[in-house]
Design a protein around this motif. Structure first.
Motif, PDB file in Angstrom:
ATOM      1  N   ARG A 291     -15.672 -11.396  -2.664  1.00 25.86           N
ATOM      2  CA  ARG A 291     -15.169 -12.619  -2.264  1.00 25.86           C
ATOM      3  C   ARG A 291     -14.175 -12.469  -1.236  1.00 25.86           C
ATOM      4  NH1 ARG A 291      -9.980 -12.063  -4.072  1.00 25.86           N
ATOM      5  NH2 ARG A 291      -9.284 -11.010  -5.964  1.00 25.86           N
ATOM      6  N   GLN A 292     -13.569 -13.804  -0.766  1.00 26.87           N
ATOM      7  CA  GLN A 292     -12.533 -13.640   0.228  1.00 26.87           C
ATOM      8  C   GLN A 292     -11.518 -12.854  -0.317  1.00 26.87           C
ATOM      9  OE1 GLN A 292     -11.732 -17.760   1.728  1.00 26.87           O
ATOM     10  NE2 GLN A 292     -12.904 -17.048   3.639  1.00 26.87           N
ATOM     11  N   VAL A 293     -10.830 -11.987   0.482  1.00 24.56           N
ATOM     12  CA  VAL A 293      -9.697 -11.270   0.006  1.00 24.56           C
ATOM     13  C   VAL A 293      -8.793 -11.425   1.135  1.00 24.56           C
ATOM     14  CG1 VAL A 293      -8.676  -9.161  -0.689  1.00 24.56           C
ATOM     15  CG2 VAL A 293     -11.020  -9.631  -1.327  1.00 24.56           C
ATOM     16  N   SER A 294      -7.601 -11.923   0.883  1.00 22.35           N
ATOM     17  CA  SER A 294      -6.402 -12.195   2.003  1.00 22.35           C
ATOM     18  C   SER A 294      -5.465 -10.949   2.102  1.00 22.35           C
ATOM     19  CB  SER A 294      -5.598 -13.346   1.600  1.00 22.35           C
ATOM     20  OG  SER A 294      -4.699 -12.940   0.732  1.00 22.35           O
ATOM     21  N   GLU A 300       0.749  -8.066  -1.514  1.00 23.97           N
ATOM     22  CA  GLU A 300       1.723  -8.394  -2.628  1.00 23.97           C
ATOM     23  C   GLU A 300       1.020  -7.690  -4.026  1.00 23.97           C
ATOM     24  OE1 GLU A 300       1.121 -12.583  -2.947  1.00 23.97           O
ATOM     25  OE2 GLU A 300       2.163 -13.044  -1.203  1.00 23.97           O
ATOM     26  N   GLY A 301      -0.227  -7.382  -4.169  1.00 23.56           N
ATOM     27  CA  GLY A 301      -0.948  -6.819  -5.144  1.00 23.56           C
ATOM     28  C   GLY A 301      -0.304  -5.283  -5.008  1.00 23.56           C
ATOM     29  N   SER A 304       3.392  -5.338  -6.387  1.00 28.03           N
ATOM     30  CA  SER A 304       3.637  -5.618  -7.832  1.00 28.03           C
ATOM     31  C   SER A 304       2.795  -4.620  -8.681  1.00 28.03           C
ATOM     32  CB  SER A 304       3.045  -7.020  -8.081  1.00 28.03           C
ATOM     33  OG  SER A 304       1.660  -6.976  -7.892  1.00 28.03           O
ATOM     34  N   GLY A 305       2.262  -3.962  -8.027  1.00 35.61           N
ATOM     35  CA  GLY A 305       1.332  -2.972  -8.848  1.00 35.61           C
ATOM     36  C   GLY A 305       0.197  -3.390  -9.365  1.00 35.61           C
ATOM     37  N   ASP A 306      -0.314  -4.307  -8.938  1.00 33.38           N
ATOM     38  CA  ASP A 306      -1.622  -5.087  -9.337  1.00 33.38           C
ATOM     39  C   ASP A 306      -2.730  -4.194  -8.689  1.00 33.38           C
ATOM     40  OD1 ASP A 306      -0.528  -6.734 -11.309  1.00 33.38           O
ATOM     41  OD2 ASP A 306      -0.453  -8.379  -9.814  1.00 33.38           O
ATOM     42  N   THR A 331       3.995  -2.308   6.404  1.00 32.36           N
ATOM     43  CA  THR A 331       3.199  -1.178   6.037  1.00 32.36           C
ATOM     44  C   THR A 331       2.673  -1.526   4.441  1.00 32.36           C
ATOM     45  OG1 THR A 331       5.007   0.058   5.225  1.00 32.36           O
ATOM     46  CG2 THR A 331       3.796   0.506   7.532  1.00 32.36           C
ATOM     47  N   ILE A 332       1.566  -1.226   4.147  1.00 29.07           N
ATOM     48  CA  ILE A 332       1.125  -1.330   2.844  1.00 29.07           C
ATOM     49  C   ILE A 332       0.863   0.024   2.388  1.00 29.07           C
ATOM     50  CG2 ILE A 332      -0.497  -2.248   1.127  1.00 29.07           C
ATOM     51  CD1 ILE A 332      -1.042  -4.404   2.963  1.00 29.07           C
ATOM     52  N   GLY A 333       1.503   0.426   1.126  1.00 27.44           N
ATOM     53  CA  GLY A 333       0.987   1.882   0.775  1.00 27.44           C
ATOM     54  C   GLY A 333       1.963   3.022   1.461  1.00 27.44           C
ATOM     55  N   SER A 334       1.346   4.222   1.369  1.00 26.74           N
ATOM     56  CA  SER A 334       2.017   5.131   2.162  1.00 26.74           C
ATOM     57  C   SER A 334       1.393   6.469   2.475  1.00 26.74           C
ATOM     58  CB  SER A 334       3.056   5.896   0.811  1.00 26.74           C
ATOM     59  OG  SER A 334       3.793   7.499   1.204  1.00 26.74           O
ATOM     60  N   PRO A 335       1.594   7.040   3.652  1.00 26.26           N
ATOM     61  CA  PRO A 335       1.052   8.204   4.039  1.00 26.26           C
ATOM     62  C   PRO A 335       1.002   9.231   3.246  1.00 26.26           C
ATOM     63  CG  PRO A 335       3.181   8.168   5.147  1.00 26.26           C
ATOM     64  CD  PRO A 335       2.921   6.778   4.470  1.00 26.26           C
ATOM     65  N   ASP A 336       1.793   9.293   2.274  1.00 24.93           N
ATOM     66  CA  ASP A 336       1.728  10.389   1.367  1.00 24.93           C
ATOM     67  C   ASP A 336       1.073  10.284   0.170  1.00 24.93           C
ATOM     68  OD1 ASP A 336       3.412  11.847   2.992  1.00 24.93           O
ATOM     69  OD2 ASP A 336       5.155  10.839   2.476  1.00 24.93           O
ATOM     70  N   ALA A 337       0.350   9.204  -0.030  1.00 24.22           N
ATOM     71  CA  ALA A 337      -0.240   8.691  -0.937  1.00 24.22           C
ATOM     72  C   ALA A 337      -1.471   9.763  -1.476  1.00 24.22           C
ATOM     73  CB  ALA A 337      -1.038   7.570  -0.972  1.00 24.22           C
TER      74      ALA A 337
END
Length: 370
Positions: A291-294, A300-301, A304-306, A331-337
């Motif tokens: 589906r469409q994913v914004s 936000e996901g 929130s941990g979703d 940014t979203i996430g982390s380079p150390d993930a």
């Protein structure tokens, strides 16, 4: 538009001309020890012609080498061109297999329809791969996670400067040994959000595998590299809110409850690797949403941990974990993930099927050397 294909069902008999300057066994072994990707090519290539009145004809396997084109060839002026990408895998018993080549054949046909090119029958596509492997099978590497990358492509070769579908077309298949995509372990990549450029527009050629789409992504890819990122992510060209795809891969998000969510639109290339991964996830009982994913939903996901994992997928790397998305002001996430657990599990399952290390429940593998 629909292009008639006279003689489309006529059997093709390939003529084979051996390369008298083929690479020696020793030199080939040295290449296969460290092949890289797309740097060296096998000794032969497939060449099949199409014309408006003759249909598909003159199929041959010939020495790999330059292609002679008239300066007025349509492809040079109007970009009427398509291609595919798939791999040949060496299994433990020495046999050579491909993964879902029928899906590649159908996608090539869909690309041809969009680009006003003739549709190559699926049987001809499969046979062209078998014919090349018959003479260049020794180029399929044996080291873990290596393969022979196969590149079928088609282009307009008629010498004519009028703007219309070409009446003469060429279809080729070349092959290049490919090393392991990840060296020293699989690490999440950082991707750059392109807000200034679009990969494809509504009603455009985004769903076709045509060179112009990739040309349109290069300036954004260069921008990504300037910001220390390995790939670029494009948004839709209408609202600039929804995820589309990376420069050369599809994207998938994983939610906390194990649901896999992937963008869907008419300007996204229908990825065969993506569809395979999603099928394997469904086999395990995971919910899959196309589906469409914004961008806001992803942002936000994660906050929130979703949304707990993200990965890109395509033929070359199979599955690539995404660690961080970088934009000009966030940014979203982390380079150390670390790579996500489901991401890596699905990657292992898919590659095990491709290399014959576990059963193939969907009948996706096709042997090429028999």
């Amino acid at each position: 538009m629909t292009i008639s294909l006279p003689l489309a069902q006529k059997d093709l008999t390939f003529a084979v001309t051996r390369n008298e300057s083929a690479v020696s066994d020793a030199d080939r072994a040295a290449i296969l020890a460290n092949p890289g990707f797309g740097k060296t090519f096998t000794d032969h290539m497939v060449d099949v012609c199409w014309s408006e009145h003759g249909g598909w004809h003159r199929p041959r396997v010939q020495p790999y080498g330059p292609i002679s084109l008239d300066p007025a060839a349509s492809v040079l002026h109007y970009g009427q061109e398509i291609f595919e990408g798939l791999k040949a895998y060496r299994h433990a018993d020495g046999s050579i297999w491909s993964f879902r080549p029928d899906a590649n054949a159908r996608r090539l046909q869909a690309s041809a329809r969009r680009m006003a090119l003739p549709e190559l029958p699926e049987a001809y596509f499969i046979e062209s791969l078998r014919q090349l492997i018959a003479v260049d099978g020794d180029w399929v590497p044996t080291a873990p996670e290596t393969s022979l990358y196969l590149r079928p492509f088609m282009f307009a070769k008629e010498a004519f400067l009028g703007v219309r579908p070409a009446h003469k077309v060429a279809y080729y298949v070349i092959a290049s040994p490919a090393g392991a995509y990840f060296h020293g372990g699989i690490s999440p990549v950082s991707i750059w959000l392109s807000t200034e450029y679009s990969r494809a527009g509504k009603g455009g050629t985004g769903a076709a595998k045509t060179g112009g789409n990739y040309a349109a992504s290069l300036v954004a890819q260069a921008e990504a590299a300037e910001h220390g990122c390995q790939q670029v992510l494009f948004l839709d060209s209408v609202e600039g809110r929804y995820l589309e795809e990376l420069g050369g891969m599809n994207i998938v998000l994983v939610t906390r409850d194990g649901t896999l969510v992937t963008p869907q639109s008419d300007s996204i290339l229908p990825g065969i690797t993506r569809n395979s991964v999603l099928q394997l996830a469904e086999d395990r009982g995971h919910t899959v949403e196309r589906r469409q994913v914004s961008l806001d939903e992803w942002r936000e996901g994660v906050a929130s941990g979703d949304i707990v994992e993200a990965f890109a997928c395509g033929t070359a790397a199979v599955i690539t974990p995404i660690g961080m998305l970088s934009a000009r002001d966030f940014t979203i996430g982390s380079p150390d993930a670390t790579p996500g657990e489901l991401t890596m599990s699905l990657r292992e399952e898919l590659t095990d099927i491709q290399y014959g290390r576990r059963p193939d429940p969907h009948g996706w593998l096709l042997r090429l050397d028999a």
